[in-house]
Design a protein around this motif. Structure first.
Motif, PDB file in Angstrom:
ATOM      1  N   PRO A 245       0.827  -1.216   0.000  1.00 42.28           N
ATOM      2  CA  PRO A 245       0.000   0.000   0.000  1.00 42.28           C
ATOM      3  C   PRO A 245       0.860   1.264   0.000  1.00 42.28           C
ATOM      4  N   GLN A 246       0.369   2.303  -0.679  1.00 39.61           N
ATOM      5  CA  GLN A 246       1.044   3.597  -0.734  1.00 39.61           C
ATOM      6  C   GLN A 246       0.166   4.642  -0.074  1.00 39.61           C
ATOM      7  N   PHE A 247       0.743   5.419   0.826  1.00 34.06           N
ATOM      8  CA  PHE A 247       0.017   6.429   1.590  1.00 34.06           C
ATOM      9  C   PHE A 247      -0.471   7.560   0.704  1.00 34.06           C
ATOM     10  N   ILE A 248      -1.763   7.924   0.869  1.00 31.60           N
ATOM     11  CA  ILE A 248      -2.323   9.034   0.089  1.00 31.60           C
ATOM     12  C   ILE A 248      -2.578  10.236   1.001  1.00 31.60           C
ATOM     13  N   PHE A 249      -3.389  10.044   2.032  1.00 28.89           N
ATOM     14  CA  PHE A 249      -3.773  11.138   2.931  1.00 28.89           C
ATOM     15  C   PHE A 249      -3.944  10.615   4.354  1.00 28.89           C
ATOM     16  N   GLN A 250      -3.765  11.537   5.326  1.00 26.69           N
ATOM     17  CA  GLN A 250      -4.231  11.300   6.681  1.00 26.69           C
ATOM     18  C   GLN A 250      -5.052  12.512   7.118  1.00 26.69           C
ATOM     19  N   TYR A 251      -6.186  12.240   7.766  1.00 25.93           N
ATOM     20  CA  TYR A 251      -7.001  13.274   8.382  1.00 25.93           C
ATOM     21  C   TYR A 251      -7.159  12.956   9.857  1.00 25.93           C
ATOM     22  N   TYR A 252      -7.072  14.000  10.680  1.00 27.70           N
ATOM     23  CA  TYR A 252      -7.265  13.862  12.116  1.00 27.70           C
ATOM     24  C   TYR A 252      -8.072  15.051  12.591  1.00 27.70           C
ATOM     25  N   GLU A 253      -9.153  14.774  13.300  1.00 27.11           N
ATOM     26  CA  GLU A 253     -10.031  15.841  13.771  1.00 27.11           C
ATOM     27  C   GLU A 253     -10.420  16.789  12.626  1.00 27.11           C
ATOM     28  N   LYS A 254     -10.688  16.215  11.481  1.00 26.11           N
ATOM     29  CA  LYS A 254     -11.216  16.915  10.304  1.00 26.11           C
ATOM     30  C   LYS A 254     -10.177  17.784   9.601  1.00 26.11           C
ATOM     31  N   GLU A 255      -8.926  17.685  10.003  1.00 27.25           N
ATOM     32  CA  GLU A 255      -7.883  18.456   9.343  1.00 27.25           C
ATOM     33  C   GLU A 255      -6.878  17.509   8.669  1.00 27.25           C
ATOM     34  N   GLU A 256      -6.362  17.940   7.525  1.00 26.49           N
ATOM     35  CA  GLU A 256      -5.355  17.141   6.841  1.00 26.49           C
ATOM     36  C   GLU A 256      -4.062  17.173   7.631  1.00 26.49           C
ATOM     37  N   ARG A 257      -3.528  15.979   7.925  1.00 30.57           N
ATOM     38  CA  ARG A 257      -2.300  15.880   8.701  1.00 30.57           C
ATOM     39  C   ARG A 257      -1.121  15.385   7.852  1.00 30.57           C
ATOM     40  N   GLY A 258      -1.425  14.815   6.718  1.00 26.29           N
ATOM     41  CA  GLY A 258      -0.347  14.321   5.872  1.00 26.29           C
ATOM     42  C   GLY A 258      -0.855  14.032   4.478  1.00 26.29           C
ATOM     43  N   ARG A 259       0.038  14.151   3.515  1.00 29.87           N
ATOM     44  CA  ARG A 259      -0.313  13.912   2.120  1.00 29.87           C
ATOM     45  C   ARG A 259       0.856  13.196   1.460  1.00 29.87           C
ATOM     46  N   GLY A 260       0.540  12.145   0.744  1.00 28.95           N
ATOM     47  CA  GLY A 260       1.569  11.407   0.020  1.00 28.95           C
ATOM     48  C   GLY A 260       1.817  12.011  -1.351  1.00 28.95           C
ATOM     49  N   ASN A 261       2.644  11.343  -2.128  1.00 27.52           N
ATOM     50  CA  ASN A 261       3.038  11.846  -3.440  1.00 27.52           C
ATOM     51  C   ASN A 261       2.010  11.447  -4.497  1.00 27.52           C
ATOM     52  N   PHE A 262       0.872  12.067  -4.445  1.00 26.75           N
ATOM     53  CA  PHE A 262      -0.208  11.816  -5.401  1.00 26.75           C
ATOM     54  C   PHE A 262      -0.628  13.133  -6.034  1.00 26.75           C
ATOM     55  N   PRO A 263      -1.100  13.088  -7.290  1.00 29.59           N
ATOM     56  CA  PRO A 263      -1.490  14.332  -7.973  1.00 29.59           C
ATOM     57  C   PRO A 263      -2.716  14.972  -7.353  1.00 29.59           C
ATOM     58  N   ASP A 264      -2.958  16.225  -7.744  1.00 28.64           N
ATOM     59  CA  ASP A 264      -4.084  16.988  -7.196  1.00 28.64           C
ATOM     60  C   ASP A 264      -5.429  16.424  -7.596  1.00 28.64           C
ATOM     61  N   ARG A 265      -5.439  15.459  -8.500  1.00 38.04           N
ATOM     62  CA  ARG A 265      -6.709  14.804  -8.844  1.00 38.04           C
ATOM     63  C   ARG A 265      -7.277  14.046  -7.646  1.00 38.04           C
ATOM     64  N   PHE A 266      -6.415  13.743  -6.706  1.00 41.45           N
ATOM     65  CA  PHE A 266      -6.830  13.043  -5.487  1.00 41.45           C
ATOM     66  C   PHE A 266      -7.121  14.073  -4.394  1.00 41.45           C
ATOM     67  N   SER A 267      -8.261  13.954  -3.763  1.00 43.76           N
ATOM     68  CA  SER A 267      -8.601  14.834  -2.647  1.00 43.76           C
ATOM     69  C   SER A 267      -9.411  14.037  -1.635  1.00 43.76           C
ATOM     70  N   ALA A 268      -9.489  14.549  -0.437  1.00 42.94           N
ATOM     71  CA  ALA A 268     -10.224  13.844   0.613  1.00 42.94           C
ATOM     72  C   ALA A 268     -10.773  14.857   1.604  1.00 42.94           C
ATOM     73  N   ARG A 269     -11.676  14.378   2.407  1.00 48.43           N
ATOM     74  CA  ARG A 269     -12.171  15.200   3.505  1.00 48.43           C
ATOM     75  C   ARG A 269     -12.673  14.289   4.612  1.00 48.43           C
ATOM     76  N   GLN A 270     -12.790  14.868   5.803  1.00 45.73           N
ATOM     77  CA  GLN A 270     -13.296  14.130   6.950  1.00 45.73           C
ATOM     78  C   GLN A 270     -14.467  14.907   7.525  1.00 45.73           C
ATOM     79  N   PHE A 271     -15.491  14.210   7.889  1.00 47.42           N
ATOM     80  CA  PHE A 271     -16.734  14.827   8.360  1.00 47.42           C
ATOM     81  C   PHE A 271     -16.768  14.898   9.888  1.00 47.42           C
ATOM     82  N   PRO A 272     -17.714  15.676  10.442  1.00 53.25           N
ATOM     83  CA  PRO A 272     -17.793  15.796  11.909  1.00 53.25           C
ATOM     84  C   PRO A 272     -17.935  14.460  12.631  1.00 53.25           C
ATOM     85  N   ASN A 273     -18.512  13.454  11.982  1.00 55.74           N
ATOM     86  CA  ASN A 273     -18.636  12.144  12.637  1.00 55.74           C
ATOM     87  C   ASN A 273     -17.398  11.281  12.389  1.00 55.74           C
TER      88      ASN A 273
END
Lengths: 111, 115
Positions: free
Chosen positions: B43-71
């Motif tokens: 596996p290759q790391f893409i993103f980490q989210y913690y408490e709804k904030e981005e904490r890390g981003r791997g080497n992937f193009p801007d076509r990849f995005s993510a978000r975390q919801f209040p739950n």
């Protein structure tokens, strides 16, 4: 994150101990050694982790050399269900939850 | 307790399309990470989210995005799909943002095929 080197594959006999080596010669002082495994078609499963001392849990034992440049994962009594790809990963606290997976070792447990 | 769940299980898309993958972490876990696993590789790391904030981003193009919801559930979005995006997409959750507890718990993944 430091790079790890593992043999690409190994076989072991059911009921015997399986010893999986990992080299991480460039490991930094704040990097932990993690082991995960991935059974076919499933997500990776956490096994164990350690910093300096040897560790043991219900799944396995982790032996880290004194210079921390290598480690060995020991499955004490391998079963057919232990057939999987085993990944050795080093990760620092500053990396958060980012895990850098290499190629792993494909372990085949034979009856 | 339920483990990490991901949906859908399998997905087939055409080049150029957009895809949204979903992940629900273990109850009480506030961190979600996304990984891409191409056949035969780790596996290759893409993103980490913690408490709804981005904490890390791997080497992937801007076509990849993510978000975390209040739950604490999360979505991974991939735009303008390429054949090379065909992979198993894994979601992992943990209780903290810096994972030196019992490691991370991975879901079963979403198998994406781009034709």
């Amino acid at each position: 994150d430091a790079k790890t080197t593992q043999p690409p594959s190994m076989d072991c006999a059911e009921g015997r101990a399986a010893n999986l080596p990992c080299n991480h010669s460039t490991i930094s002082g704040n990097e932990y050694v993690y082991w995960y495994r991935q059974i076919h078609s499933q997500g990776p499963q956490y096994i164990i982790h350690g910093l300096k001392n040897n560790e043991t849990n219900e799944m396995a034992s982790l032996i880290i050399t004194e210079d921390r440049k290598s480690s060995t994962l020991i499955l004490p009594h391998a079963t057919l269900r232990d057939t999987a790809v085993y990944y050795c990963i080093v990760s620092a606290t500053a990396a958060g939850n980012k895990l850098t997976f290499g190629g792993g070792t494909r372990v085949l447990v034979k009856p | 307790d339920a483990g990490v769940t991901q949906s859908p299980t399998h997905l087939i898309k055409t080049r150029g399309q957009h895809v949204t993958l979903r992940c629900s972490p273990i109850s009480g876990h506030k961190s979600v990470s996304w990984y891409q696993q191409v056949l035969g590789q780790g596996p290759q790391f893409i993103f980490q989210y913690y408490e709804k904030e981005e904490r890390g981003r791997g080497n992937f193009p801007d076509r990849f995005s993510a978000r975390q919801f209040p739950n604490y559930s999360s979505e991974l979005n991939v735009n303008a799909l390429l054949l090379g995006d065909s992979a198993l997409y894994l979601c992992a959750s943990s209780a903290s943002g810096g994972g030196h507890l019992r490691g991370q718990y991975f879901g079963p993944g979403t198998r994406l095929t781009v034709t």
